[in-house]
Scaffold this active site. Structure first.
Site, PDB file in Angstrom:
ATOM      1  N   VAL C  77       0.858  -1.181   0.000  1.00  0.00           N
ATOM      2  CA  VAL C  77       0.000   0.000   0.000  1.00  0.00           C
ATOM      3  C   VAL C  77       0.897   1.235   0.000  1.00  0.00           C
ATOM      4  O   VAL C  77       1.822   1.325   0.807  1.00  0.00           O
ATOM      5  CB  VAL C  77      -0.887  -0.020   1.269  1.00  0.00           C
ATOM      6  CG1 VAL C  77      -1.616   1.283   1.446  1.00  0.00           C
ATOM      7  CG2 VAL C  77      -1.853  -1.192   1.219  1.00  0.00           C
ATOM      8  N   CYS C  78       0.640   2.169  -0.882  1.00  0.00           N
ATOM      9  CA  CYS C  78       1.466   3.383  -0.963  1.00  0.00           C
ATOM     10  C   CYS C  78       1.299   4.234   0.290  1.00  0.00           C
ATOM     11  O   CYS C  78       0.176   4.576   0.673  1.00  0.00           O
ATOM     12  CB  CYS C  78       1.076   4.209  -2.178  1.00  0.00           C
ATOM     13  SG  CYS C  78       1.792   5.872  -2.131  1.00  0.00           S
ATOM     14  N   ILE C  79       2.424   4.599   0.884  1.00  0.00           N
ATOM     15  CA  ILE C  79       2.353   5.315   2.168  1.00  0.00           C
ATOM     16  C   ILE C  79       1.750   6.714   2.026  1.00  0.00           C
ATOM     17  O   ILE C  79       0.913   7.121   2.838  1.00  0.00           O
ATOM     18  CB  ILE C  79       3.737   5.369   2.873  1.00  0.00           C
ATOM     19  CG1 ILE C  79       3.603   5.986   4.273  1.00  0.00           C
ATOM     20  CG2 ILE C  79       4.765   6.131   2.054  1.00  0.00           C
ATOM     21  CD1 ILE C  79       4.755   5.689   5.187  1.00  0.00           C
ATOM     22  N   ALA C  82      -1.894   6.359   1.445  1.00  0.00           N
ATOM     23  CA  ALA C  82      -2.523   5.778   2.631  1.00  0.00           C
ATOM     24  C   ALA C  82      -2.692   6.819   3.736  1.00  0.00           C
ATOM     25  O   ALA C  82      -3.725   6.885   4.384  1.00  0.00           O
ATOM     26  CB  ALA C  82      -1.701   4.604   3.149  1.00  0.00           C
TER      27      ALA C  82
END
Lengths: 99, 127, 130
Positions: C77-79, C82
């Protein structure tokens, strides 16, 4: 190159833009709402007929069936399932999603 | 990072921008990928097609919508060695725009040339 | 062949997520390798363990987690995406002073570099979005 289109040609221009950028030997796969473009007797179907002279046209069968248009797909397009989608992606060096 | 990467696997990346800014987040988050991706020293090109050309309009002022105006970032790309920006002529024409309306120097190319650019790319990122 | 999958949309709103899952599953069944599944934009919401869909509907998060466990998938998941959308793991929750985390089993939060790396390492990058 494999192109995917997932919107109807009536909602967005991704279908037209895709066809304008597909080269000889490419494949176009219509998925999700994109499959409506392959319905017989429609304006987009005419465009697909033209495009099919240089480009292979596919539609994703589960999406066709989900939308109740299985009996209304134009001639000259091939139906594939998810495994067929994977094969198409593997056969072509790049995949471009027209989002 | 693998040795193979440090050894310099260089691929031709093409970022395809086809969406207008602000109405949706795609243009901004696409630009964020370009900025992060610059560190990987790949062969990067940006394509602006269809509504993507609106991303490059001069004179954007977002004060009234309380969102970040990210258009100046396109001018900063040069500092990241991202220098190949291609804009499709047909898309500009259809929207009544010309190269002079754009915030950053670009190469204006035809749809046919854009097609070739896509075909030559090894990784196409579209959002 | 090595595939990387990019998922740009959230669960239930866009079919893109379902197509991405079916593609990933079909690729694995055909013996291909999935180098990474990267979740970006609203796609990060695939990774919240707090979703509770009606019982007669698919559970999109669970489906990813289970496929991930079975095939040792790298679900990233892209930080940046997110954080904007309120998806946190334990470390991030602590770091940001939040009172809980919501990341699902099998998912991990990491940077956009993971997407670029996937593009470099995989033979094909296939994108699913709106």
């Amino acid at each position: 190159m494999l192109h995917t289109v997932n919107k109807t040609p009536y909602e967005r221009n991704s279908f037209d833009s895709c066809l304008a950028h597909a080269r000889k030997g490419d494949a176009v796969l219509l998925i999700e709402d994109g499959v409506y473009a392959a319905m017989k007797g429609t304006a987009p179907a005419k465009k697909l007929e033209q495009a099919a002279k240089a480009v292979a046209i596919y539609v994703l069968q589960p999406d066709v069936e989900a939308r109740g248009i299985a009996g209304r797909i134009m001639d000259g397009v091939k139906l594939v399932d998810y495994a067929g989608f994977v094969d198409l992606a593997a056969e072509h060096p790049t995949v471009q999603a027209w989002l | 990072m693998s040795e193979e990467m440090e050894g310099g696997t260089v691929k031709k990346f093409l970022y395809v921008n086809r969406k207008a800014p602000y109405g949706t987040i795609y243009a901004l988050e696409s630009l964020e990928v370009v900025l992060i991706g610059a560190a990987f020293e790949q062969d990067v090109s940006l394509a602006f097609i269809d509504d993507g050309v609106y991303e490059l309009m001069k004179g954007q002022n977002t004060k009234g919508i309380d969102m970040k105006n990210f258009s100046p970032t396109y001018r900063a790309l040069e500092g990241y060695d991202v220098e190949k920006l291609y804009v499709e002529k047909e898309s500009l024409d259809a929207r009544g725009l010309a190269e002079a309306d754009l915030i950053v120097p670009v190469k204006v190319i035809s749809a046919r040339e854009m097609t070739d650019l896509m075909a030559e790319s090894e990784v196409v990122l579209s959002f | 062949m090595k595939f990387a999958i990019l998922v740009n949309e959230g669960p239930y709103t866009h079919q893109a997520v379902d197509t991405a899952y079916q593609f990933t599953k079909a690729a694995l069944e055909k013996g291909h390798e999935i180098f990474r599944v990267f979740f970006y934009h609203d796609g990060v919401n695939n990774g919240t363990r707090l979703m509770v869909p009606p019982q007669d509907d698919r559970n999109i998060q669970k489906r990813w987690s289970e496929l991930g466990e079975k095939h040792k998938l790298d679900l990233v998941v892209c930080i940046a995406a997110a954080q904007r959308r309120g998806l946190l793991d334990e470390n991030e929750a602590k770091r940001q002073g939040k009172d809980g985390n919501n990341i699902a089993p099998g998912f991990r939060i990491s940077g956009l570099g993971q997407l670029i790396e996937a593009g470099i390492q995989a033979d094909r990058l296939v994108t699913f979005g709106d």
